[in-house]
Design a protein around this motif. Structure first.
Motif, mmCIF file in Angstrom:
data_model
loop_
_atom_site.group_PDB
_atom_site.id
_atom_site.type_symbol
_atom_site.label_atom_id
_atom_site.label_comp_id
_atom_site.label_asym_id
_atom_site.label_seq_id
_atom_site.Cartn_x
_atom_site.Cartn_y
_atom_site.Cartn_z
ATOM 1 N N TYR A 197 0.850 -1.193 0.000
ATOM 2 C CA TYR A 197 0.000 0.000 0.000
ATOM 3 C C TYR A 197 0.882 1.237 0.000
ATOM 4 O O TYR A 197 1.951 1.269 0.598
ATOM 5 N N THR A 257 -12.577 9.078 -2.167
ATOM 6 C CA THR A 257 -11.586 9.033 -3.244
ATOM 7 C C THR A 257 -11.947 9.922 -4.428
ATOM 8 O O THR A 257 -11.176 10.002 -5.388
ATOM 9 N N THR A 285 -14.811 3.980 4.117
ATOM 10 C CA THR A 285 -13.404 3.896 4.499
ATOM 11 C C THR A 285 -12.677 5.203 4.220
ATOM 12 O O THR A 285 -12.046 5.774 5.109
ATOM 13 N N TYR A 329 -11.996 -1.855 -5.580
ATOM 14 C CA TYR A 329 -11.769 -0.623 -4.830
ATOM 15 C C TYR A 329 -12.037 0.561 -5.756
ATOM 16 O O TYR A 329 -11.495 0.623 -6.864
ATOM 17 N N SER A 380 -7.163 -4.385 -6.233
ATOM 18 C CA SER A 380 -6.349 -4.606 -5.047
ATOM 19 C C SER A 380 -6.143 -3.268 -4.346
ATOM 20 O O SER A 380 -6.249 -2.207 -4.971
ATOM 21 N N SER A 381 -5.825 -3.310 -3.056
ATOM 22 C CA SER A 381 -5.469 -2.089 -2.327
ATOM 23 C C SER A 381 -3.980 -1.796 -2.424
ATOM 24 O O SER A 381 -3.513 -0.784 -1.895
ATOM 25 N N LYS A 382 -3.239 -2.659 -3.115
ATOM 26 C CA LYS A 382 -1.779 -2.539 -3.189
ATOM 27 C C LYS A 382 -1.351 -2.040 -4.568
ATOM 28 O O LYS A 382 -1.726 -2.621 -5.591
ATOM 29 N N PHE A 415 -13.567 4.448 -1.134
ATOM 30 C CA PHE A 415 -12.587 3.419 -1.470
ATOM 31 C C PHE A 415 -13.150 2.010 -1.308
ATOM 32 O O PHE A 415 -13.041 1.185 -2.224
ATOM 33 N N ALA A 416 -13.766 1.721 -0.135
ATOM 34 C CA ALA A 416 -14.219 0.360 0.129
ATOM 35 C C ALA A 416 -15.281 0.350 1.209
ATOM 36 O O ALA A 416 -15.060 0.869 2.312
ATOM 37 N N VAL A 426 -11.150 3.905 -6.696
ATOM 38 C CA VAL A 426 -9.950 4.681 -6.374
ATOM 39 C C VAL A 426 -9.954 6.091 -6.946
ATOM 40 O O VAL A 426 -9.149 6.925 -6.517
ATOM 41 N N SER A 442 -12.149 -8.219 -6.224
ATOM 42 C CA SER A 442 -12.347 -7.023 -5.407
ATOM 43 C C SER A 442 -12.428 -5.800 -6.314
ATOM 44 O O SER A 442 -11.864 -5.782 -7.418
#
Length: 472
Positions: free
Chosen positions: A70, A369, A366, A432, A452-454, A390-391, A434, A430
């Motif tokens: 992240y 964004t 969360t 997200y 992904s969050s990464k 975001f989520a 963003v 997933s």
């Protein structure tokens, strides 16, 4: 309020994490093109033959992902000059390769109301105790050539990895100036209270007159306005302070004035969207001069979002699970004296949504964004303010972001928000949410989604256009 459901139409897939989505007309062209910037340093546009590379600065951008994948650094801002189609000028904000430092604090920060030392920390040894350096640059697309960097406008030393601003650059249709959002510099709870300090560049919304010659290239690396040469100070005005982390404002023209919308990312409790019309930008030269006599004054006309004393409409608090009942939280005010001092000086949110919300037809969020005014023709959304989270916390194990909207009330009072339903099936992937973008006249909306969050999980991004459901 009208229940709104929309379609999501995929436009581009297999992207790296899309941080900025907007449109512009290329020099010598007549068609509005969609531009997408990724966090790792790529900028693409949709041409007649599909997706094309406009600029790749990955070699200039800091190596990302040192926090378990992240990261909140990278290519954070892209803005096109209002006359880009004739002069080719555009502007970038990114974290610079090779500038990684040790950080401003040795461990994560949480205030302790029983320990005054934690409430009055100072950022010392700034030249060695920092996380990275951000740059804001002017570039040009010459006719029949490749983009070239013309000059560096600002270089900012940042204390931590996070809260650097996101989608952080735009141009004001009121003043024609470049608008820059900086974020409070990170960690959590703004350890050094940079966002309320008038001399700190962190935690502000700033306007820059890019028509002026700053007289030095590159400028010095700084953290405070008074460290800038006078020629640069003279190009800058401050619109607002009390920013935690924020994208550049969205401007909505209503009759003969512009309403500005800005979303402040929350800490533990709430995400907040603000609206304002009237403000008086304060010249940085005046801020520096006034600081010598009244260092804690809030100049008249300067918008104050209230952070770190306030998180939206609530005194900033931190939460701990109750020992007797783990389903409940104990909420403790983090900065009581600051909350009191700012209680009559801060701007109230237009709307808020919460990290825990048991109400039907709402969601537990969360992080904001994106916030965009929308003037298109999707039923129920015309004239609204659309935003993304975001989520949703309720969406595990397959994460889903949230899409919602609110309206500016004629009396200017606070308003509720409503969830926008979508027709898209993300399956077991997933999603997200963003980023959120729009075209030049705010009649189209674009949603950036990542799997992904990464940032180190590559090529999991999709940009959708948000369209009326009747188009499906």
């Amino acid at each position: 309020m009208v229940k709104v459901k929309v379609g999501l139409r995929p436009i581009v897939t297999n992207l790296n994490l899309p941080t900025v989505i907007k449109t512009a007309i290329l020099p010598g062209d007549s068609v509005e093109r969609l531009f997408i910037a990724t966090q790792v340093g790529e900028i693409f546009f949709l041409g007649n033959e599909g997706l094309r590379t406009f600029l790749d600065i990955r070699h200039r951008v800091l190596k990302l992902g040192g926090f378990g994948g992240y990261d909140e650094r990278g290519l954070l801002g892209l803005a096109f000059h209002p006359h880009f189609y004739s002069n080719g000028l555009f502007y970038l904000h990114y974290s610079v390769a090779g500038t990684q430092g040790p950080g401003a604090l040795p461990e994560p920060f949480e205030p302790d109301p029983c320990n005054a030392e934690t409430l009055n920390l100072k950022w010392i040894n700034r030249e060695t105790q920092y996380d990275h350096i951000d740059t804001i640059e002017e570039w040009i697309l010459p006719s029949n050539g490749q983009p070239q960097m013309r000059r560096t406008l600002l270089r900012l030393r940042r204390p931590f990895m996070n809260h650097n601003g996101y989608n952080s650059l735009t141009f004001s249709p009121e003043t024609g100036r470049l608008v820059i959002t900086t974020g409070d510099g990170g960690s959590a709870f703004d350890p050094f209270n940079l966002s309320q300090d008038n001399l700190e560049i962190s935690g502000k919304i700033i306007e820059m007159d890019i028509s002026k010659n700053i007289g030095i290239n590159p400028p010095p690396i700084v953290t405070r306005f008074n460290e800038l040469p006078t020629t640069i100070q003279e190009t800058l005005t401050v619109i607002a302070k009390g920013v935690r982390n924020m994208s550049s404002p969205s401007f909505q023209r209503i009759q003969n004035q512009f309403v500005k919308y800005a979303g402040n990312v929350g800490q533990d409790l709430v995400e907040s969207i603000f609206a304002f019309v009237q403000y008086r930008p304060i010249p940085v030269t005046q801020l520096v001069q006034n600081y010598l006599t009244k260092p804690k004054a809030n100049p008249r006309g300067l918008i104050n979002f209230g952070w770190r004393g306030w998180e939206g409409a609530f005194p900033t608090s931190f939460m701990r699970k109750c020992a007797a009942n783990s389903s409940l939280n104990q909420k403790t005010i983090a900065f009581y004296n600051e909350a009191i001092a700012l209680s009559g000086k801060r701007l109230q949110p237009l709307t808020s949504y919460f990290h825990e919300d048991p109400r039907p037809n709402k969601f537990s969020g969360t992080a904001l964004t994106g916030v965009q005014a929308y003037m298109g023709r999707i039923p129920g959304l015309t004239g609204s303010i659309v935003f993304t989270d975001f989520a949703q916390k309720e969406s595990a194990p397959h994460v889903r972001g949230a899409l919602a909207y609110t309206y500016l009330r004629p009396d200017g009072r606070q308003n509720d928000f409503w969830v926008i339903e979508t027709n898209y099936d993300f399956g077991s992937q997933s999603a997200y949410f963003v980023s959120l973008g729009t075209n030049l006249d705010q009649t189209r909306l674009f949603l950036g989604v990542y799997g992904s969050s990464k940032v180190t999980d590559f090529h999991q991004g999709t940009v959708f256009e948000i369209v009326p459901l009747e188009n499906f």
